[in-house]
Structures are given as C-alpha cells and as structure tokens.
Scaffold this active site. Structure first.
Site, PDB file in Angstrom:
ATOM      1  N   ASP A 280       0.692  -1.406  -0.119  1.00 46.60           N
ATOM      2  CA  ASP A 280      -0.227   0.061  -0.003  1.00 46.60           C
ATOM      3  C   ASP A 280       0.885   1.427   0.199  1.00 46.60           C
ATOM      4  OD1 ASP A 280      -2.035  -1.785   0.681  1.00 46.60           O
ATOM      5  OD2 ASP A 280      -2.374  -1.574   2.436  1.00 46.60           O
ATOM      6  N   LYS A 281       0.233   2.029  -1.083  1.00 47.12           N
ATOM      7  CA  LYS A 281       0.633   3.647  -0.509  1.00 47.12           C
ATOM      8  C   LYS A 281       1.983   4.122   1.117  1.00 47.12           C
ATOM      9  CE  LYS A 281       0.473   8.682  -0.843  1.00 47.12           C
ATOM     10  NZ  LYS A 281      -0.304   9.476  -1.394  1.00 47.12           N
TER      11      LYS A 281
END
Length: 303
Positions: free
Chosen positions: A122-123
């Site tokens: 995830d970012k």
C-alpha cells in the site's frame, strides 16, 4: 439533441463521461466555438473533436526517482519502499510511482508486464518488495506467490493489548457498501495471516505478522477484524480507541498505518537458491516506538 448525446452517437467507441470531459476541457467545439454538454444541436453544425488520451491509455513514463535498492542482479531487484510512494500508476496517481522509477532505473523493464512488479505494498506501507527484471523471472515469482512459498513478514503496531499470537483465517473481498475498502466477507478469497507478539505496551502492541496469502489490505483488514486495527490506519480504524493518557497524542498523531514489510524470502528464479532480505523499521516507526518506550518508562517511574 444535447451536444453530448450527439457526440455519443458520432463517437460510440468512447464513454459518455469521457466525451463530457472533452467538452468541459474545450476539446470538442461546435461551429468553431466552445460548447456545453447540454447545448442543443439542430443539425448542419460543424463539430470538431480533438481528443486527449486518458493517462491509463498512454505508455508509462520513466522518471528519475531515487530508489533504496537492497539487492539487484540480472533477474531480480529488491526495493525497500518508503511510505508515501505509490507502487503502480492508477486513478489520481499517474506519475511519481515506483513503476515510473523502475523504468528509469532499468529501461528494459518496459518490455516486462507491469515493469516487473509481481506484488504490491500500500502507498503508506513501507518495506521490502521484489521486482522481476525478465519475463522468465516474473513468471517464476508469480508461481511462487501462487504456491505460497514466498515468505513475507511485517511489523505492525496495533491498538490494544494483544496477549498472545494466533492466526486469522478469514476470507477477504470488496466491502459490500464502501467499494474503496476491503472486508471480511463470506464471498471473499481465502486469506490467512499469522501473528505473534514482539513487544507489549499499555494500549498498543507491536506484532510480527506473516502472510500466507496476499490479498489487498490483508493485514489491515484481518487485524481490524479481530479488534486490533493498525495505529494510524485512517481507513480501517473505527472510532476512538481506549488509551492511557500519556500515549494518546503519540498514537493518534501517527500519520500513516504503522506497517512495515521487514522480511522477504524466496527462491531465486534462475539459480534456485533460497534468498532472504531484512529491512529495519523506517525512522518514523523507530521514533514512535522510542517515544512510546520513554512514556511507558516514565509511567513506571511514577508508579
């Protein structure tokens, strides 16, 4: 007819929303002048459309973005991804991603699907991620992921005091009402997460999590499901968590989900040798834990 309706008839290959975007951007004119989507068209007018390709339809661009490379050879690239870096271009993030950086670092990756990316973080999750530099290596790594032979461990700081390790074996799928979220749902895909306690604190616990499957947001969803959401997780954290006053500001103030991919082990796709890498916690999580320990120590002294 409305101008956008006319364009939909004249250009059926494009969606109504795309045509409306072109009209709003002045890329579709009527008799040489800008027009609105609702403007009436009677017939006989001259229509000019200068379409602009959507970012998703354009080749991804190489960008000079610094990479923390842990290991590299002719087949593999292992990256220690910082929090905040998006892995693959998508809605709202068509530039400045890991994929763009990879194309600059190794231009030959333009010939490999997804620039060799075989799994994602995830970012706002930091840590280790492997990239295949050839199609052969990519195929081999995908097969390892499918067979669950790739070992991935994460360090996660969660709300609440976890007494002992266990596993969560619950299917994960798209949230039935909030499509940007994942959730434990009966119709989801099998998902299995093991976790053990690394360090206990009042109001929070540092866990080491091991994935057997790789579902989207798996650790975040599973830990929230058992009542221990990640500190800093703005998506899966529901309501205020019970917390000793001395830690409240620290835990509520952490700006991202406290999750780091710390260990990665796999079979090299060419040599067959088992390889393993570890990445220390990034500075923000190290600092958070240091501050928690100091606050807990002062609590003990006061007691």
């Amino acid at each position: 007819m409305r101008f956008d309706q006319v364009l939909a008839k004249l250009l059926p290959a494009y969606s109504r929303s795309r045509l409306q975007e072109w009209i709003a951007a002045g890329q579709a004119s009527l008799n040489g002048a800008a027009a609105t989507a609702k403007q009436k068209v009677w017939g006989g007018e001259t229509v000019v459309v200068l379409p602009q390709a959507h970012p998703a339809e354009q080749p991804y661009q190489a960008e000079d973005i610094a990479l923390d490379i842990v290991y590299e050879d002719e087949a593999l690239l292992v990256i220690n991804k910082p929090a905040g870096l998006v892995v693959h271009p998508g809605s709202g993030n068509w530039e400045g991603t890991l994929l763009n950086a990879l194309l600059h670092h190794a231009p030959q990756l333009a010939e490999v699907p997804r620039a060799g990316i075989v799994h994602r973080l995830d970012k706002d999750t930091s840590g280790l991620l492997v990239v295949a530099k050839t199609l052969t290596a990519q195929t081999a790594l995908v097969r390892q992921l499918q067979s669950r032979s790739v070992k991935r461990e994460y360090l996660a700081l969660v709300w609440g005091e976890v007494r002992h390790g266990a596993m969560v074996n619950e299917p994960i799928g798209r949230h039935p009402a909030q499509r940007v979220k994942m959730a434990v749902v009966e119709s989801g895909k099998p998902a299995l997460t093991h976790y053990r306690v690394e360090e206990k604190f009042p109001s929070c616990t540092l866990l080491r999590c091991r994935l057997e499957t790789g579902r989207t947001h798996q650790i975040r969803v599973h830990l929230a499901h058992i009542g221990h959401p990640l500190v800093g997780d703005s998506v899966y954290l529901k309501g205020a968590q019970k917390c000793v006053p001395q830690l409240r500001a620290l835990l509520h103030g952490f700006p991202r989900q406290a999750l780091h991919a710390t260990r990665l082990a796999l079979e090299h796709p060419v040599t067959g040798v088992i390889m393993e890498w570890e990445a220390d916690l990034p500075q923000d999580m190290q600092q958070l834990l240091r501050q928690i320990r100091e606050a807990v120590s002062s609590l003990t002294d006061e007691g």
